[in-house]
Design a protein around this motif. Structure first.
Motif, PDB file in Angstrom:
ATOM      1  N   SER A  64      -1.459  14.176   3.995  1.00  0.00           N
ATOM      2  CA  SER A  64      -0.095  14.088   3.453  1.00  0.00           C
ATOM      3  C   SER A  64       0.620  12.788   3.790  1.00  0.00           C
ATOM      4  N   GLU A 130      -5.296  15.521 -10.278  1.00  0.00           N
ATOM      5  CA  GLU A 130      -4.185  15.606  -9.334  1.00  0.00           C
ATOM      6  C   GLU A 130      -4.459  16.744  -8.351  1.00  0.00           C
ATOM      7  N   GLY A 131      -4.443  16.432  -7.086  1.00  0.00           N
ATOM      8  CA  GLY A 131      -4.791  17.415  -6.064  1.00  0.00           C
ATOM      9  C   GLY A 131      -6.261  17.418  -5.696  1.00  0.00           C
ATOM     10  N   THR A 263      -2.467  12.560  -4.920  1.00  0.00           N
ATOM     11  CA  THR A 263      -1.268  13.391  -4.897  1.00  0.00           C
ATOM     12  C   THR A 263      -0.448  13.302  -6.172  1.00  0.00           C
ATOM     13  N   GLN A 264      -0.557  12.202  -6.881  1.00  0.00           N
ATOM     14  CA  GLN A 264       0.229  12.036  -8.114  1.00  0.00           C
ATOM     15  C   GLN A 264      -0.479  11.061  -9.027  1.00  0.00           C
TER      16      GLN A 264
END
Length: 270
Positions: A64, A130-131, A263-264
């Motif tokens: 993160s 994404e992810g 993440t994006q």
């Protein structure tokens, strides 16, 4: 020299046509001139902006914590594969769930059935990068993206049918896939000039990192798991057996120590 004269000629033509050249950016003029001489450029010089059909910005994080952004240009001379990648980057790749095959242990069979049921429950969703995680980093050799997770595990994989672009996987920032879909959803970025030696003859270059090389360097230097048993042959894609708790000793070879994920994503037509 040819490009220089074309730029001068183009600017003169625009002025003669009544256009205010102050509104024509240098990038646009050079791009237009490059487009006029594309046929004169060898394939190894295909980084010219006119060669891209889409730009894709990927924000990457480790546990993160943001690592930065990679911006990739997808080549327009690999149209089929680029189209599949754009769908995956946009979250619009629709495919069916692949029924599980028989595993070697009861535990693996149970996990496979659960994964298949989970996959079917998300059939209305398009598969997206994404992810997804960076599942392997072999320093100075390759960085493998595209380990989809959750409801997307078990979905039918893209075909990546383009036969080749004539570009080298050894160029720093080269983005490649394995034609025929044998590597699953994986796409690979070559982190340094001269890397990519473990990529076989079926690897096809379909894009190029154009911005974010400092982020590429960070990824290339993140900590990874090493099995300590020599240099095993690198698998083409994340193994289901590894995901289902199999005992294969190289399951975690070069896996990042911390979860590293996309993440994006932003996709823009060139």
């Amino acid at each position: 020299m040819v490009i220089f004269f074309l730029v001068v000629f183009l600017a003169a033509q625009l002025g003669a046509s009544g256009y205010d050249s102050s509104f024509i950016t240098r990038r646009a003029v050079v791009g237009a001139a490059c487009a006029s001489v594309t046929a004169l450029l060898p394939r190894e010089d295909a980084m010219a902006e006119d060669a891209f059909s889409y730009y894709v910005a990927l924000d990457v994080a480790s546990d993160s914590n943001p690592l930065g952004r990679l911006t990739i240009g997808l080549y327009d001379f690999a149209p089929s594969t680029s189209n599949e990648l754009v769908q995956l980057f946009s979250g619009n790749f629709m495919s069916s769930c692949t029924p599980p095959t028989k595993r070697s242990t009861d535990r693996e069979n149970l996990e496979a059935r659960r994964a298949y049921s989970n996959c079917q429950s998300g059939m209305e969703l398009g598969v997206t990068y994404e992810g997804s995680t960076v599942w392997r980093v072999a320093k100075d050799e390759r960085i493998d993206f595209g380990a989809v997770r959750g409801k997307f595990i078990g979905r039918k994989e893209p075909e990546f049918a383009d036969l080749g672009t004539g570009l080298s996987v050894k160029r720093r920032g080269a983005v490649s896939v394995v034609k025929g879909g044998s590597a699953g959803f994986t796409f690979t970025v070559t982190p340094v000039e001269g890397g990519g030696n473990s990529l076989g003859g079926d690897a096809v270059v379909v894009g190029q990192v154009v911005e974010g090389f400092e982020t590429l360097d960070k990824l290339n230097n993140i900590g990874v798991v090493k099995s300590g048993i020599g240099s095993p042959k690198l698998r083409d894609k994340p193994s289901r057996e590894c995901r289902y708790g199999g005992k294969e000793s190289n399951c975690s070879q070069y896996k990042p120590l911390r979860k590293t994920e996309i993440t994006q994503i932003q996709v823009k037509k060139a």
